[in-house]
Write a protein that holds these residues in place. Structure first.
Motif, PDB file in Angstrom:
ATOM      1  N   GLN A  94       5.815  -3.759 -11.115  1.00 45.10           N
ATOM      2  CA  GLN A  94       6.036  -2.314 -11.194  1.00 45.10           C
ATOM      3  C   GLN A  94       5.985  -1.814 -12.627  1.00 45.10           C
ATOM      4  O   GLN A  94       5.412  -0.756 -12.905  1.00 45.10           O
ATOM      5  CB  GLN A  94       7.372  -1.957 -10.544  1.00 45.10           C
ATOM      6  CG  GLN A  94       7.447  -2.399  -9.088  1.00 45.10           C
ATOM      7  CD  GLN A  94       8.334  -1.519  -8.250  1.00 45.10           C
ATOM      8  OE1 GLN A  94       8.110  -0.315  -8.140  1.00 45.10           O
ATOM      9  NE2 GLN A  94       9.339  -2.101  -7.634  1.00 45.10           N
ATOM     10  N   ALA A  97       2.411  -1.782 -13.738  1.00 44.75           N
ATOM     11  CA  ALA A  97       1.671  -0.706 -13.088  1.00 44.75           C
ATOM     12  C   ALA A  97       1.978   0.641 -13.744  1.00 44.75           C
ATOM     13  O   ALA A  97       1.065   1.413 -14.054  1.00 44.75           O
ATOM     14  CB  ALA A  97       2.011  -0.667 -11.602  1.00 44.75           C
ATOM     15  N   HIS A 228      -2.868  -1.527  -5.162  1.00 46.51           N
ATOM     16  CA  HIS A 228      -1.479  -1.095  -5.050  1.00 46.51           C
ATOM     17  C   HIS A 228      -0.679  -2.074  -4.206  1.00 46.51           C
ATOM     18  O   HIS A 228       0.431  -2.461  -4.555  1.00 46.51           O
ATOM     19  CB  HIS A 228      -1.431   0.314  -4.444  1.00 46.51           C
ATOM     20  CG  HIS A 228      -0.057   0.878  -4.272  1.00 46.51           C
ATOM     21  ND1 HIS A 228       0.789   0.489  -3.253  1.00 46.51           N
ATOM     22  CD2 HIS A 228       0.628   1.813  -4.982  1.00 46.51           C
ATOM     23  CE1 HIS A 228       1.928   1.164  -3.347  1.00 46.51           C
ATOM     24  NE2 HIS A 228       1.856   1.972  -4.393  1.00 46.51           N
ATOM     25  N   TRP A 249       5.299   0.155  -6.414  1.00 47.98           N
ATOM     26  CA  TRP A 249       4.219  -0.660  -6.962  1.00 47.98           C
ATOM     27  C   TRP A 249       4.578  -2.149  -7.022  1.00 47.98           C
ATOM     28  O   TRP A 249       3.959  -2.905  -7.762  1.00 47.98           O
ATOM     29  CB  TRP A 249       3.858  -0.158  -8.357  1.00 47.98           C
ATOM     30  CG  TRP A 249       3.273   1.228  -8.351  1.00 47.98           C
ATOM     31  CD1 TRP A 249       3.942   2.405  -8.384  1.00 47.98           C
ATOM     32  CD2 TRP A 249       1.881   1.580  -8.292  1.00 47.98           C
ATOM     33  NE1 TRP A 249       3.081   3.468  -8.356  1.00 47.98           N
ATOM     34  CE2 TRP A 249       1.791   2.985  -8.302  1.00 47.98           C
ATOM     35  CE3 TRP A 249       0.699   0.823  -8.246  1.00 47.98           C
ATOM     36  CZ2 TRP A 249       0.587   3.660  -8.257  1.00 47.98           C
ATOM     37  CZ3 TRP A 249      -0.504   1.501  -8.215  1.00 47.98           C
ATOM     38  CH2 TRP A 249      -0.566   2.909  -8.210  1.00 47.98           C
ATOM     39  N   THR A 252       1.757  -4.749  -6.442  1.00 46.10           N
ATOM     40  CA  THR A 252       0.537  -4.509  -7.212  1.00 46.10           C
ATOM     41  C   THR A 252      -0.049  -5.811  -7.750  1.00 46.10           C
ATOM     42  O   THR A 252       0.666  -6.687  -8.230  1.00 46.10           O
ATOM     43  CB  THR A 252       0.844  -3.580  -8.401  1.00 46.10           C
ATOM     44  OG1 THR A 252       1.447  -2.409  -7.900  1.00 46.10           O
ATOM     45  CG2 THR A 252      -0.426  -3.221  -9.139  1.00 46.10           C
TER      46      THR A 252
END
Length: 356
Positions: A94, A97, A228, A249, A252
């Motif tokens: 996260q 991202a 994603h 996220w 990801t």
């Protein structure tokens, strides 16, 4: 014949049940104040602190940080619980991202702080800006006007196209060495296989065999993009008819863009409809996505990732059941997830036949 506690990889039978290990809201609030005071250099008071009910994985809190410097901010805290759905948690996907996508045209909350080691709070966490708006529930789509849903769905596809146009190699997400004998998209399949091979009380032969088939038959991607991993209706904030932030996220990775498209098309996330958000037919979705992303969709790859989406959904259900039954994560929604497995496995079998 294989018994219910034996896997093809030889993993052991379930171990002993652990006691509950919870995240206490009052303890987190006090620790958060100490953390922000230390890191900002100004005494910080936490007000309007409340736990958000949505989400199955990270525990989410909204709060206001009132600083002696006079800069009051509405923020979001997300904490990875030690017994949660995807424990043990890492903030890296996260964080990477949000760092990678700032200023790209893909709307994401601004990252404020993060700590993998937990600092004062004691569990992995990150803090990001609070964004006003509503998070649409996929199952409540029938309550919205078709014109509104279509406008949101068009933005949803446009943003996905922007995401898949970004050169992942130039972002913090590209931390894995580029080796010719390694394929990141195969790694995503392998990770879910490993999750299902963990010692749990339930074993499904079709998932065991199907996971191996998926790993052995993973198609080459048209190009490797930021994926994603949970791109669906319900994972964004909208305000006044505009998507203002894409959320969640944690899955990801760099992989095949067909994965996100297949996940978004699952009827589960579209109020049981085969139309995106119940309003855009599959053929139009593919056409709009191709124009937005510049990627030609392969029917074979999309069929493969639709099968993989159901396999992933089954693995998530089992993670939830384990979190509730074994790790004693106190969320009754997880307790009922095992009842959904028969329908998921039947759908997975049909999807495998279509992909083969």
């Amino acid at each position: 014949m294989q018994d219910a506690t034996t896997r093809t990889d030889g993993s052991p039978a379930p171990g002993p049940v652990r006691g509950p290990d919870t995240v206490d809201d009052d303890t987190v609030r006090a620790a958060l104040g100490r953390y922000l005071t230390r890191t900002s250099g100004h005494r910080t008071e936490i007000t309007h602190f409340s736990r958000k009910s949505s989400g199955f994985s990270w525990i989410t809190f909204g709060f206001e940080a009132r600083s002696a410097s006079g800069a009051d901010r509405m923020l979001i805290l997300r904490v990875g619980p030690p017994n949660g759905l995807f424990a043990p948690y890492s903030v890296q996907p996260q964080v990477h991202a949000l760092q990678s996508l700032a200023g790209t045209g893909v709307p994401v909350p601004a990252l404020v702080a993060f700590e993998q080691g937990g600092a004062e709070i004691g569990h992995p966490f990150f803090i990001c800006e609070h964004i006003e708006g509503a998070v649409p529930a996929p199952w409540a789509a029938s309550m919205l006007a078709d014109g509104h849903k279509r406008a949101i769905a068009l933005q949803f596809l446009s943003i996905l196209g922007k995401l898949h146009r970004i050169d992942a190699r130039a972002t913090p997400l590209a931390t894995r060495p580029d080796k010719s004998d390694e394929r990141a998209e195969v790694g995503a399949v392998a990770a879910w296989r490993a999750s299902l091979a963990r010692p749990t009380a339930r074993y499904y032969p079709l998932l065991d065999w199907g996971g191996k088939w998926l790993q052995d038959n993973c198609p080459l991607p048209p190009r490797r993009t930021i994926v994603h991993g949970d791109y669906r209706i319900g994972n964004f904030i909208e305000r006044d008819g505009t998507i203002v932030a894409i959320l969640d996220w944690e899955l990801t990775h760099v992989g095949d863009p067909h994965e996100d498209l297949a996940w978004a098309l699952m009827p589960t996330f579209n109020a049981r409809s085969r139309k995106l958000y119940g309003v855009i037919e599959r053929a139009e979705v593919i056409d709009l996505y191709q124009r937005a992303s510049g990627i030609t969709v392969s029917a074979r790859s999309l069929a493969f990732y639709e099968a993989f989406a159901l396999y992933q959904a089954a693995a998530i259900q089992m993670c939830a059941v384990r979190a509730f039954e074994v790790d004693r994560f106190n969320d009754m929604r997880m307790a009922v997830m095992a009842s959904q497995m028969p329908s998921i496995i039947r759908a997975f079998e049909r999807a495998l036949e279509a992909a083969a």
